[in-house]
Design an enzyme around this catalytic site. Structure first.
Site, PDB file in Angstrom:
ATOM      1  N   ARG A 100      33.040   6.665  18.782  1.00 17.02           N
ATOM      2  CA  ARG A 100      32.470   8.097  18.202  1.00 17.02           C
ATOM      3  C   ARG A 100      31.029   7.792  17.540  1.00 17.02           C
ATOM      4  O   ARG A 100      30.352   8.881  17.662  1.00 17.02           O
ATOM      5  CB  ARG A 100      33.455   8.317  17.165  1.00 17.02           C
ATOM      6  CG  ARG A 100      33.394   9.969  16.733  1.00 17.02           C
ATOM      7  CD  ARG A 100      32.306  10.381  15.707  1.00 17.02           C
ATOM      8  NE  ARG A 100      32.632   9.510  14.409  1.00 17.02           N
ATOM      9  CZ  ARG A 100      31.428   8.842  13.814  1.00 17.02           C
ATOM     10  NH1 ARG A 100      30.221   9.175  14.085  1.00 17.02           N
ATOM     11  NH2 ARG A 100      31.830   7.998  12.806  1.00 17.02           N
ATOM     12  N   TRP A 172      19.200  -0.828  11.187  1.00 25.69           N
ATOM     13  CA  TRP A 172      20.405   0.066  11.394  1.00 25.69           C
ATOM     14  C   TRP A 172      20.479   1.152  12.400  1.00 25.69           C
ATOM     15  O   TRP A 172      21.092   2.267  12.120  1.00 25.69           O
ATOM     16  CB  TRP A 172      21.038   0.500   9.856  1.00 25.69           C
ATOM     17  CG  TRP A 172      21.458  -0.639   9.027  1.00 25.69           C
ATOM     18  CD1 TRP A 172      20.824  -0.973   7.915  1.00 25.69           C
ATOM     19  CD2 TRP A 172      22.528  -1.564   9.204  1.00 25.69           C
ATOM     20  NE1 TRP A 172      21.710  -1.937   7.330  1.00 25.69           N
ATOM     21  CE2 TRP A 172      22.489  -2.393   8.220  1.00 25.69           C
ATOM     22  CE3 TRP A 172      23.423  -1.880  10.305  1.00 25.69           C
ATOM     23  CZ2 TRP A 172      23.315  -3.573   8.042  1.00 25.69           C
ATOM     24  CZ3 TRP A 172      24.227  -2.958  10.265  1.00 25.69           C
ATOM     25  CH2 TRP A 172      24.091  -3.870   9.346  1.00 25.69           C
ATOM     26  N   CYS A 248      19.198  16.846  12.052  1.00 25.61           N
ATOM     27  CA  CYS A 248      20.074  16.236  12.838  1.00 25.61           C
ATOM     28  C   CYS A 248      21.270  15.603  12.204  1.00 25.61           C
ATOM     29  O   CYS A 248      22.329  15.433  12.706  1.00 25.61           O
ATOM     30  CB  CYS A 248      19.168  15.121  13.814  1.00 25.61           C
ATOM     31  SG  CYS A 248      17.609  15.757  14.357  1.00 25.61           S
ATOM     32  N   GLU A 373      25.040   7.660   7.411  1.00 20.61           N
ATOM     33  CA  GLU A 373      24.942   9.373   7.348  1.00 20.61           C
ATOM     34  C   GLU A 373      25.071   9.721   5.965  1.00 20.61           C
ATOM     35  O   GLU A 373      25.845  10.853   5.504  1.00 20.61           O
ATOM     36  CB  GLU A 373      25.801   9.945   8.256  1.00 20.61           C
ATOM     37  CG  GLU A 373      25.863   9.527   9.524  1.00 20.61           C
ATOM     38  CD  GLU A 373      24.209   9.709  10.165  1.00 20.61           C
ATOM     39  OE1 GLU A 373      23.502  10.243   9.705  1.00 20.61           O
ATOM     40  OE2 GLU A 373      24.176   9.202  11.346  1.00 20.61           O
TER      41      GLU A 373
HETATM   42  P1  TGC Z   1      13.797  16.501  -0.390  1.00 21.51           P
HETATM   43  O1  TGC Z   1      12.788  15.295  -0.090  1.00 21.51           O
HETATM   44  O2  TGC Z   1      13.581  17.188  -1.516  1.00 21.51           O
HETATM   45  O3  TGC Z   1      14.011  17.553   1.093  1.00 21.51           O
HETATM   46  C1  TGC Z   1      13.120  17.421   2.189  1.00 21.51           C
HETATM   47  C2  TGC Z   1      13.445  18.395   2.887  1.00 21.51           C
HETATM   48  O4  TGC Z   1      14.485  18.380   3.692  1.00 21.51           O
HETATM   49  C3  TGC Z   1      15.342  19.558   3.505  1.00 21.51           C
HETATM   50  N1  TGC Z   1      16.892  19.111   3.574  1.00 21.51           N
HETATM   51  C4  TGC Z   1      17.453  19.524   4.506  1.00 21.51           C
HETATM   52  N2  TGC Z   1      17.317  20.248   5.506  1.00 21.51           N
HETATM   53  C5  TGC Z   1      18.706  20.445   6.408  1.00 21.51           C
HETATM   54  N3  TGC Z   1      19.588  19.661   6.188  1.00 21.51           N
HETATM   55  C6  TGC Z   1      19.850  18.942   5.052  1.00 21.51           C
HETATM   56  N4  TGC Z   1      21.169  18.338   4.950  1.00 21.51           N
HETATM   57  C7  TGC Z   1      18.944  18.811   4.163  1.00 21.51           C
HETATM   58  N5  TGC Z   1      18.484  18.081   3.101  1.00 21.51           N
HETATM   59  C8  TGC Z   1      17.294  18.301   2.487  1.00 21.51           C
HETATM   60  C9  TGC Z   1      15.110  20.159   1.989  1.00 21.51           C
HETATM   61  O5  TGC Z   1      15.168  21.574   2.002  1.00 21.51           O
HETATM   62  C10 TGC Z   1      13.412  19.959   2.069  1.00 21.51           C
HETATM   63  O6  TGC Z   1      13.027  21.230   3.059  1.00 21.51           O
HETATM   64  P2  TGC Z   1      11.471  21.661   2.913  1.00 21.51           P
HETATM   65  O7  TGC Z   1      11.173  22.394   3.992  1.00 21.51           O
HETATM   66  O8  TGC Z   1      11.278  22.246   1.760  1.00 21.51           O
HETATM   67  O9  TGC Z   1      10.412  20.276   2.831  1.00 21.51           O
HETATM   68  O10 TGC Z   1      14.922  15.870  -0.070  1.00 21.51           O
HETATM   69  P3  TGC Z   1      16.417  16.124  -0.849  1.00 21.51           P
HETATM   70  O11 TGC Z   1      16.128  16.279  -2.433  1.00 21.51           O
HETATM   71  O12 TGC Z   1      16.918  17.595  -0.477  1.00 21.51           O
HETATM   72  O13 TGC Z   1      17.633  15.003  -0.346  1.00 21.51           O
HETATM   73  C11 TGC Z   1      17.629  14.013  -1.061  1.00 21.51           C
HETATM   74  C12 TGC Z   1      18.762  13.252  -0.260  1.00 21.51           C
HETATM   75  C13 TGC Z   1      19.245  12.058  -1.071  1.00 21.51           C
HETATM   76  C14 TGC Z   1      19.923  14.501  -0.456  1.00 21.51           C
HETATM   77  C15 TGC Z   1      18.644  13.008   0.998  1.00 21.51           C
HETATM   78  O14 TGC Z   1      17.349  12.213   1.095  1.00 21.51           O
HETATM   79  C16 TGC Z   1      19.537  12.306   1.948  1.00 21.51           C
HETATM   80  O15 TGC Z   1      20.501  13.235   2.415  1.00 21.51           O
HETATM   81  N6  TGC Z   1      19.595  11.104   1.956  1.00 21.51           N
HETATM   82  C17 TGC Z   1      20.616  10.618   2.740  1.00 21.51           C
HETATM   83  C18 TGC Z   1      20.020  10.113   3.813  1.00 21.51           C
HETATM   84  C19 TGC Z   1      20.983   9.471   4.913  1.00 21.51           C
HETATM   85  O16 TGC Z   1      21.678  10.221   5.076  1.00 21.51           O
HETATM   86  N7  TGC Z   1      20.619   8.415   5.450  1.00 21.51           N
HETATM   87  C20 TGC Z   1      21.456   7.776   6.479  1.00 21.51           C
HETATM   88  C21 TGC Z   1      20.959   7.803   7.912  1.00 21.51           C
HETATM   89  S1  TGC Z   1      21.924   7.018   8.929  1.00 21.51           S
HETATM   90  C22 TGC Z   1      20.692   6.641  10.014  1.00 21.51           C
HETATM   91  O17 TGC Z   1      19.451   6.563   9.963  1.00 21.51           O
HETATM   92  C23 TGC Z   1      21.209   5.745  11.102  1.00 21.51           C
HETATM   93  S2  TGC Z   1      21.463   6.899  12.146  1.00 21.51           S
HETATM   94  C24 TGC Z   1      22.865   6.357  12.930  1.00 21.51           C
HETATM   95  C25 TGC Z   1      22.834   5.028  13.659  1.00 21.51           C
HETATM   96  O18 TGC Z   1      21.762   5.015  14.368  1.00 21.51           O
HETATM   97  O19 TGC Z   1      23.612   4.485  13.913  1.00 21.51           O
END
Ligand code: TGC
Length: 394
Positions: A100, A172, A248, A373
């Site tokens: 998946r 990762w 994404c 994620e």
């Molecule tokens: P912030 O920096 O304030 O927001 C930045 C901009 O992003 C927008 N935004 C979103 N847009 C769409 N969907 C979402 N879920 C969004 N979340 C935020 C936000 O509105 C802003 O837009 P703009 O136009 O005003 O600049 O960030 P935040 O304070 O909203 O978010 C903080 C936090 C912690 C929730 C965010 O950084 C987060 O979700 N962190 C977790 C990241 C994560 O899931 N990382 C793991 C990725 S896994 C991976 O990379 C491996 S891929 C899988 C693989 O290869 O196997």
């Protein structure tokens, strides 16, 4: 034996069968995915987990079935509904989270990035090949210092004449060592931008991470980017800022919310089978109140999680799904799937730790799914912010 010698699958379906709730098209997709998962992926899955092997020869079967980027439109993609896509993810993860994850990295992450933010040339070059499973993509966002705060990324793309030079490290990154193309996110003087990088570009190196005790049928890599020279048309023209990669991630989180319930379903079915057929103290263990209470708890959480996934899909198809609603489902469904796997292991007793049953494999995989994620903590804080209006990330 009990008087009604049903399998665990049949017994579960008698109480709750998600298939019956799906619209016709989604049920057709579900059957397609179930067939590929059971006929192609399942037969070697225990060996592949043991030997830490992703069988790349299975990839075209996923493409031929239409499962890669199936929720996207045009360029060889099927244009299926979100509910259909979710149901397909559930069936694939019922066999193994590693596969998946393959479907998610290829379809939800790499293909979604190109489809949503790419130029027509980028879409024409990559999407049909990726949908068919003839080309593999990866999505390079996370860095070695941590995945929770992509805003802190240090990978940088600087202008060099008409070109870009991309430098940094990623960690990762699923599929990177077998990928033909990487969607790489980097800081630039104009904020975060995405780049479509052929993996045979000079300066691009991907090394599989070894020693994993989970996701052993999948590949995750370290990537080094050493002044990778890219023309300007490698940039995703329509992705600006972190909204690009987060859009994404939303798609991948959606697939996880469904997929985790596939792993949970398998564990529950195995536990029910065992409860009906294993005799201890002169009776099937399933005749004992302690076991029945555990099975009932597992059923409750599986049914609630599956219904939540369906609700999410309906919201997605209506165009109203929010990131916070995704956090509810990602947090809940992976957490409960882990609990269900743990209870199944306990019901299977000692045999539960062997590869005679899929339960420990699912349990280990789900620990990885819990972390990528967005960890439990990140999703809890997203929900906390939504409820209180206060940002508690830092
Ligand atoms: P912030 O920096 O304030 O927001 C930045 C901009 O992003 C927008 N935004 C979103 N847009 C769409 N969907 C979402 N879920 C969004 N979340 C935020 C936000 O509105 C802003 O837009 P703009 O136009 O005003 O600049 O960030 P935040 O304070 O909203 O978010 C903080 C936090 C912690 C929730 C965010 O950084 C987060 O979700 N962190 C977790 C990241 C994560 O899931 N990382 C793991 C990725 S896994 C991976 O990379 C491996 S891929 C899988 C693989 O290869 O196997």
């Amino acid at each position: 034996m009990t008087d009604d010698p049903l399998t665990g699958e049949q017994a579960l379906a008698r109480v709750f069968c998600l298939d019956d709730l799906l619209p016709d098209a989604a049920r057709r997709w579900q059957q397609v995915a179930r067939t590929v998962a059971r006929d192609v992926l399942a037969p070697t899955i225990e060996d592949d987990f043991e030997t830490q092997r992703l069988r790349a020869e299975h990839i075209p079967a996923l493409g031929e079935a239409g499962l890669l980027g199936m929720h996207l439109h045009g360029y060889g993609c099927a244009g299926a509904s979100a509910v259909s896509y979710g149901a397909a993810c559930l069936e694939v993860e019922a066999v193994d989270s590693g596969w998946r994850t393959f479907v998610s990295v290829q379809g939800s992450l790499a293909m979604t990035a190109i489809s949503t933010f790419g130029s027509d040339d980028q879409k024409r070059r990559w999407l049909p090949e990726m949908a068919a499973g003839r080309a593999v993509g990866c999505f390079a966002l996370t860095e070695p210092a941590g995945g929770s705060d992509p805003a802190a990324m240090t990978t940088f793309a600087r202008r060099d004449g008409a070109d870009w030079l991309l430098s940094g490290t990623k960690r990762w990154i699923g599929l990177a060592s077998i990928a033909d193309v990487a969607v790489v996110w980097a800081q630039t003087d104009e904020g975060v931008r995405g780049f479509v990088v052929p993996t045979d570009s000079a300066g691009f190196t991907a090394r599989p991470i070894t020693g994993k005790r989970a996701m052993r049928t999948s590949i995750q890599c370290d990537i080094d980017l050493d002044d990778v020279r890219l023309p300007d048309d490698a940039r995703l023209p329509d992705a600006r800022g972190l909204r690009g990669p987060f859009t994404c991630l939303n798609e991948a989180r959606f697939g996880i919310a469904w997929g985790a319930m596939g792993a949970a379903r398998t564990c529950l079915e195995v536990a029910v089978d065992r409860a009906r057929t294993r005799h201890v103290f002169g009776a099937p263990i399933g005749a004992r109140q302690l076991i029945q209470a555990q099975l009932a708890d597992m059923l409750l959480e599986y049914e609630k999680g599956a219904l939540l996934a369906l609700h999410l899909g309906q919201l997605r198809d209506a165009g109203t799904l929010t990131p916070a609603q995704l956090s509810v489902a990602k947090l809940n469904n992976v957490r409960e799937a882990i609990r269900i796997a743990g209870q199944a292991r306990s019901i299977l007793a000692g045999d539960g730790i062997t590869d005679e049953f899929p339960v420990m494999r699912h349990m280990a995989n789900l620990e990885a799914v819990r972390t990528y994620e967005g960890t439990d903590e990140i999703h809890a804080l997203i929900l906390g912010r939504e409820l209180t209006g206060s940002d508690a990330f830092s």
